[in-house]
Design an enzyme around this catalytic site. Structure first.
Site, PDB file in Angstrom:
ATOM      1  N   TYR A  27       0.801  -1.223   0.000  1.00 43.54           N
ATOM      2  CA  TYR A  27       0.000   0.000   0.000  1.00 43.54           C
ATOM      3  C   TYR A  27       0.836   1.277   0.000  1.00 43.54           C
ATOM      4  O   TYR A  27       0.284   2.379  -0.021  1.00 43.54           O
ATOM      5  CB  TYR A  27      -0.913   0.016   1.231  1.00 43.54           C
ATOM      6  CG  TYR A  27      -1.848  -1.156   1.286  1.00 43.54           C
ATOM      7  CD1 TYR A  27      -2.967  -1.218   0.466  1.00 43.54           C
ATOM      8  CD2 TYR A  27      -1.605  -2.220   2.150  1.00 43.54           C
ATOM      9  CE1 TYR A  27      -3.825  -2.305   0.507  1.00 43.54           C
ATOM     10  CE2 TYR A  27      -2.461  -3.310   2.204  1.00 43.54           C
ATOM     11  CZ  TYR A  27      -3.562  -3.348   1.382  1.00 43.54           C
ATOM     12  OH  TYR A  27      -4.409  -4.422   1.425  1.00 43.54           O
ATOM     13  N   HIS A  32      -4.570   6.068  -0.815  1.00 39.44           N
ATOM     14  CA  HIS A  32      -5.049   5.963   0.566  1.00 39.44           C
ATOM     15  C   HIS A  32      -3.931   6.239   1.577  1.00 39.44           C
ATOM     16  O   HIS A  32      -4.206   6.466   2.746  1.00 39.44           O
ATOM     17  CB  HIS A  32      -5.621   4.565   0.785  1.00 39.44           C
ATOM     18  CG  HIS A  32      -6.907   4.527   1.551  1.00 39.44           C
ATOM     19  ND1 HIS A  32      -7.755   5.601   1.710  1.00 39.44           N
ATOM     20  CD2 HIS A  32      -7.501   3.507   2.219  1.00 39.44           C
ATOM     21  CE1 HIS A  32      -8.806   5.242   2.428  1.00 39.44           C
ATOM     22  NE2 HIS A  32      -8.670   3.977   2.761  1.00 39.44           N
ATOM     23  N   PHE A  80      -4.836  -1.134   9.889  1.00 41.84           N
ATOM     24  CA  PHE A  80      -5.439  -0.683   8.647  1.00 41.84           C
ATOM     25  C   PHE A  80      -6.272   0.574   8.905  1.00 41.84           C
ATOM     26  O   PHE A  80      -6.712   0.848  10.022  1.00 41.84           O
ATOM     27  CB  PHE A  80      -6.262  -1.802   8.002  1.00 41.84           C
ATOM     28  CG  PHE A  80      -5.389  -2.812   7.325  1.00 41.84           C
ATOM     29  CD1 PHE A  80      -4.993  -2.627   6.008  1.00 41.84           C
ATOM     30  CD2 PHE A  80      -4.917  -3.919   8.019  1.00 41.84           C
ATOM     31  CE1 PHE A  80      -4.150  -3.533   5.389  1.00 41.84           C
ATOM     32  CE2 PHE A  80      -4.077  -4.830   7.411  1.00 41.84           C
ATOM     33  CZ  PHE A  80      -3.690  -4.637   6.096  1.00 41.84           C
ATOM     34  N   ASN A  82      -9.246   1.693   8.486  1.00 39.72           N
ATOM     35  CA  ASN A  82     -10.581   1.730   9.080  1.00 39.72           C
ATOM     36  C   ASN A  82     -10.601   1.503  10.586  1.00 39.72           C
ATOM     37  O   ASN A  82     -11.641   1.679  11.214  1.00 39.72           O
ATOM     38  CB  ASN A  82     -11.500   0.724   8.387  1.00 39.72           C
ATOM     39  CG  ASN A  82     -11.708   1.070   6.929  1.00 39.72           C
ATOM     40  OD1 ASN A  82     -11.287   2.117   6.450  1.00 39.72           O
ATOM     41  ND2 ASN A  82     -12.368   0.187   6.206  1.00 39.72           N
ATOM     42  N   ASN A 128     -13.547   6.521   6.481  1.00 35.37           N
ATOM     43  CA  ASN A 128     -13.619   5.543   7.563  1.00 35.37           C
ATOM     44  C   ASN A 128     -12.516   5.703   8.606  1.00 35.37           C
ATOM     45  O   ASN A 128     -12.725   5.404   9.779  1.00 35.37           O
ATOM     46  CB  ASN A 128     -13.631   4.125   7.003  1.00 35.37           C
ATOM     47  CG  ASN A 128     -14.934   3.816   6.305  1.00 35.37           C
ATOM     48  OD1 ASN A 128     -15.986   4.315   6.688  1.00 35.37           O
ATOM     49  ND2 ASN A 128     -14.877   3.000   5.270  1.00 35.37           N
TER      50      ASN A 128
END
Length: 193
Positions: A27, A32, A80, A82, A128
């Site tokens: 990632y 993000h 993560f 969220n 989120n």
């Protein structure tokens, strides 16, 4: 939990700057993870450059630095996106940092690509990571540093879009956005004042 009649001691001179994103190389360069990239920029500006170390009690990578003479904790949760709220709340409690001294850098689908905006308090704009932080802190009174990534093209799913790496053609624009975001943090903490 503190009694509602007793004021919790806080360290109002210390700030917590959190870069939201997802952990792992998979990632690292995705839209993000812009918040994490902002933390990278702030680390690189330290002389000598600072690096993150794991804070095991909060499952977060942190660096304790000085910006404009203030003690600052730069942080990237190892969770993560969220579920970022737990580590952020734990860090704030550990370092006794009030919500009004927390700045959260995050990717903003609604923001124009490359646009940076700092605001105190407010809603989560459907993000989120911000929802998780607001829930865990029990307040909306922290700063949000939005880094615009724009909407996905055509009918592309927004969830897929934010997890795509930035194309090489956007590398310069992303670097400028992260520098602008770091500038905004430094101004807020008093650099140049």
């Amino acid at each position: 939990m503190a009694s509602p009649n007793k004021k919790q001691h806080t360290n109002s001179d210390t700030w917590l700057i959190v870069g939201l994103g997802n952990p792992g190389d998979k990632y690292a360069n995705t839209r993000h993870n812009v918040g994490r990239m902002v933390i990278g920029e702030l680390l690189d500006r330290q002389v000598p450059a600072a690096s993150l170390n794991t804070h095991k009690k909060t499952n977060t990578d942190i660096a304790e630095v000085k910006i404009a003479g203030r003690k600052v904790v730069l942080a990237q949760p190892r969770t993560f996106m969220n579920v970022s709220g737990g580590p952020v709340q734990q860090l704030a409690a550990f370092f006794k940092i009030p919500a009004e001294n927390i700045i959260v850098a995050y990717d903003d689908l609604e923001g124009d690509p490359g646009a940076v905006k700092l605001r105190q308090s407010g809603g989560d704009k459907g993000h989120n990571g911000l929802k998780s932080i607001t829930k865990s802190l029990g307040t909306k009174d922290y700063w949000r540093l939005s880094c615009g990534i724009g909407r996905p093209p055509g009918r592309m799913d927004p969830a897929a879009y934010v997890l795509k790496p930035f194309p090489k053609s956007e590398a310069a624009e992303v670097a400028i956005m992260c520098a602008d975001a770091a500038d905004e943090v430094e101004r807020t903490l008093g650099v140049g004042n």
